[in-house]
Design a protein around this motif. Sequence first.
Motif, PDB file in Angstrom:
ATOM      1  N   ASN A   1       0.972  -0.580  -0.209  1.00 29.58           N
ATOM      2  CA  ASN A   1       0.038  -0.558  -0.060  1.00 29.58           C
ATOM      3  C   ASN A   1       0.556   1.051   0.504  1.00 29.58           C
ATOM      4  OD1 ASN A   1       0.860   0.119   2.511  1.00 29.58           O
ATOM      5  ND2 ASN A   1      -0.805   0.532   3.426  1.00 29.58           N
ATOM      6  N   GLU A   2       2.474   0.822  -0.386  1.00 31.18           N
ATOM      7  CA  GLU A   2       3.345   2.343  -0.169  1.00 31.18           C
ATOM      8  C   GLU A   2       3.837   2.309  -1.775  1.00 31.18           C
ATOM      9  OE1 GLU A   2       3.993   1.767   4.438  1.00 31.18           O
ATOM     10  OE2 GLU A   2       6.392   1.520   2.776  1.00 31.18           O
ATOM     11  N   ILE A   3       3.527   3.876  -1.922  1.00 28.50           N
ATOM     12  CA  ILE A   3       4.387   4.307  -3.303  1.00 28.50           C
ATOM     13  C   ILE A   3       5.436   4.713  -2.933  1.00 28.50           C
ATOM     14  CG2 ILE A   3       4.713   5.017  -5.311  1.00 28.50           C
ATOM     15  CD1 ILE A   3       3.236   3.543  -5.929  1.00 28.50           C
ATOM     16  N   ILE A   4       6.630   5.164  -2.816  1.00 28.21           N
ATOM     17  CA  ILE A   4       8.092   5.419  -2.828  1.00 28.21           C
ATOM     18  C   ILE A   4       8.202   6.802  -4.333  1.00 28.21           C
ATOM     19  CG2 ILE A   4      10.252   5.972  -2.472  1.00 28.21           C
ATOM     20  CD1 ILE A   4       9.191   2.671  -1.347  1.00 28.21           C
ATOM     21  N   THR A   5       8.637   8.165  -3.775  1.00 26.90           N
ATOM     22  CA  THR A   5       8.996   8.631  -5.119  1.00 26.90           C
ATOM     23  C   THR A   5       9.838   9.759  -4.285  1.00 26.90           C
ATOM     24  OG1 THR A   5       7.912  10.417  -6.303  1.00 26.90           O
ATOM     25  CG2 THR A   5       7.127  10.798  -4.075  1.00 26.90           C
ATOM     26  N   THR A   6      10.016  11.088  -5.183  1.00 29.29           N
ATOM     27  CA  THR A   6      11.184  11.568  -4.802  1.00 29.29           C
ATOM     28  C   THR A   6      10.774  13.167  -4.416  1.00 29.29           C
ATOM     29  OG1 THR A   6      11.863  12.411  -6.769  1.00 29.29           O
ATOM     30  CG2 THR A   6      12.854   9.761  -5.547  1.00 29.29           C
ATOM     31  N   ILE A   7      11.213  14.115  -3.840  1.00 31.13           N
ATOM     32  CA  ILE A   7      10.540  15.738  -3.731  1.00 31.13           C
ATOM     33  C   ILE A   7      10.755  16.328  -4.889  1.00 31.13           C
ATOM     34  CG2 ILE A   7      12.755  17.029  -2.362  1.00 31.13           C
ATOM     35  CD1 ILE A   7       9.169  17.346  -1.746  1.00 31.13           C
ATOM     36  N   PHE A   8      11.453  15.598  -5.605  1.00 32.14           N
ATOM     37  CA  PHE A   8      12.055  16.840  -6.460  1.00 32.14           C
ATOM     38  C   PHE A   8      11.209  15.859  -8.258  1.00 32.14           C
ATOM     39  CE2 PHE A   8      16.438  18.964  -5.362  1.00 32.14           C
ATOM     40  CZ  PHE A   8      16.248  19.289  -5.070  1.00 32.14           C
ATOM     41  N   SER A   9      10.600  15.388  -8.009  1.00 32.45           N
ATOM     42  CA  SER A   9       9.561  14.424  -8.612  1.00 32.45           C
ATOM     43  C   SER A   9       8.298  15.555  -9.093  1.00 32.45           C
ATOM     44  CB  SER A   9       9.820  13.482  -8.421  1.00 32.45           C
ATOM     45  OG  SER A   9      10.488  12.439  -9.239  1.00 32.45           O
ATOM     46  N   HIS A  10       8.214  14.756 -10.200  1.00 32.72           N
ATOM     47  CA  HIS A  10       6.755  16.056 -10.233  1.00 32.72           C
ATOM     48  C   HIS A  10       5.597  15.662  -9.461  1.00 32.72           C
ATOM     49  CE1 HIS A  10       3.404  17.573 -12.760  1.00 32.72           C
ATOM     50  NE2 HIS A  10       3.871  18.764 -13.735  1.00 32.72           N
ATOM     51  N   PRO A  11       5.058  16.719  -9.192  1.00 33.68           N
ATOM     52  CA  PRO A  11       3.703  16.760  -7.971  1.00 33.68           C
ATOM     53  C   PRO A  11       2.847  15.484  -8.551  1.00 33.68           C
ATOM     54  CG  PRO A  11       4.500  18.758  -7.883  1.00 33.68           C
ATOM     55  CD  PRO A  11       4.767  18.210  -9.053  1.00 33.68           C
TER      56      PRO A  11
END
Length: 521
Positions: A184-194
């Motif tokens: 149930n978790e998706i990992i992304t980054t702060i500099f990726s597109h919102p």
Amino acid sequence: MKRIRRDHTVRNFHQAKWDEPVIFELHKAGERGVQVAGAEVAIAETVGDGVSAIPDSMKRATLPALPEIGQAKVLRHYLRLSQETLGSDLNVEIGQGTCTMKYIPRINEMMIRTPKIMELHPLQDVGDVQGILEVFYRLDLAMREISGMDQFSFQPSSGTQALLAMASIVRAYHESRGEGEQRNEIITTIFSHPSQAATAVVKGYKIITLYPDKDGFPDIEELKKVVSNRTAGFVVANPEDTGIYNPRIKQFTDLVHEAGGICYYDQANANGLLGVTRAKEAGFDMCFFNLHKTFAAPHMCGGPATGALGVVSELVPFLPGPIVDYDGKQYQLTRDYAHPNNIGKVRSFYGVAQTVLRSYAWIRALGAEGLLQVAQTAVLNNNYLYHKITQIRGASAPYVQGSRLEQVRYSWEQMTKETGVTTEDVTRRMCDFGLHYWTSHHPYVVPQPFTLEPTESYSKEDLDEYIAALTQISKEAYETPEVVKNAPTRSTVHRIDESSFDDPANWCITWRAYLKKTSAE
């Protein structure tokens, strides 16, 4: 006659201003642009008057409130508006180059305006549209070579819709393995597109955001801490919105795969990657390209666009349909929605044929070597701009120093602290030089940001003109800051009170909505 050489200085520009009303205010009852002739007698005897057969429940009670205007007035109106508008055909659009504003070959625009393309209908029999289906099919094959993926769908109408489709595929994949509730978790980054986090939230996922290390790369040690058997997927742009390319991306995808997650790739702006690196070798299971960005089709104010979505073979059954296939004799639209893993449609029809044709023509015109040259030129232009702009007083490029790829997110933080002039002030002052300038999407993770994306379309002279304008504005900020703060002075663009932008009660999206709100007041 001696030729006068023009120095690369700021252009002497003044925007046209017509004080033009909206077209509804030009309405004059009874005025006509075209008088439509009645049906010929023979036609009327055969099919009727064209109105009587319509059920009363489908007829309007009143005529639509459309403006009544003569042809000459319509022509003047829109020509005047065009003179008040800057665009990629009129000025150097480095502010959003790779995003939507790179040069689009005009021969491709002529091609999509032929009746054979403009009059296509999505419900035509496949036997009548074999030509455009072949273009879809061949563009799919080209995209496979460019990305390493095994099949593409051109149904998503934007990058964000492609991201939503990929998040849907992630959920369907884990549910097909009995792990839908667990992961149930998706990992992304702060500099990726919102949009990457937003679309995953729509699918019900909890978002885990990786923050940068001291150089601006996603922190791999933080990834090691958060990846687990709850990880459904990892979504990232690379290079990210700062323009920084993460050379260790394969380590990230390997970690997520070891935990059983799916890795998907936002390649909306791939100008700096074509022919150099591919999603497959970076360890991604899915990726998308914006045809209306990298592949030379216009975005046109939010559409029509295409987020070309590609997947590896294991995920092909999940792709949104229909898909164009070829049996050796005929091109077909497959509609295998009954497949238990298929996510179904993400929009009504297959895709925007005109956008697909433009991109296919662009790829065929360039070939493999040409696509590589696109990337090389885009990176060269970007690094020339980077070198020059970081020498301008008050400007900087946060995080890792050195080469970036196809864009850079710069900062005026120092200039703002020393002069009070903000990046929004610079936005308005650039209008006075006939140039477009983009700050950043929100949130502003880089303080006082401005993002430049020169692409392969621009010459050194174009870049020098843009640099000269920024240099002039910096000089003004330090010597006569009120000139910048009071801009624009040579443009139709006025200073906007943005205080009501977040209040829907103040929005008027249509003329009818405007009339309702103003009459209520």
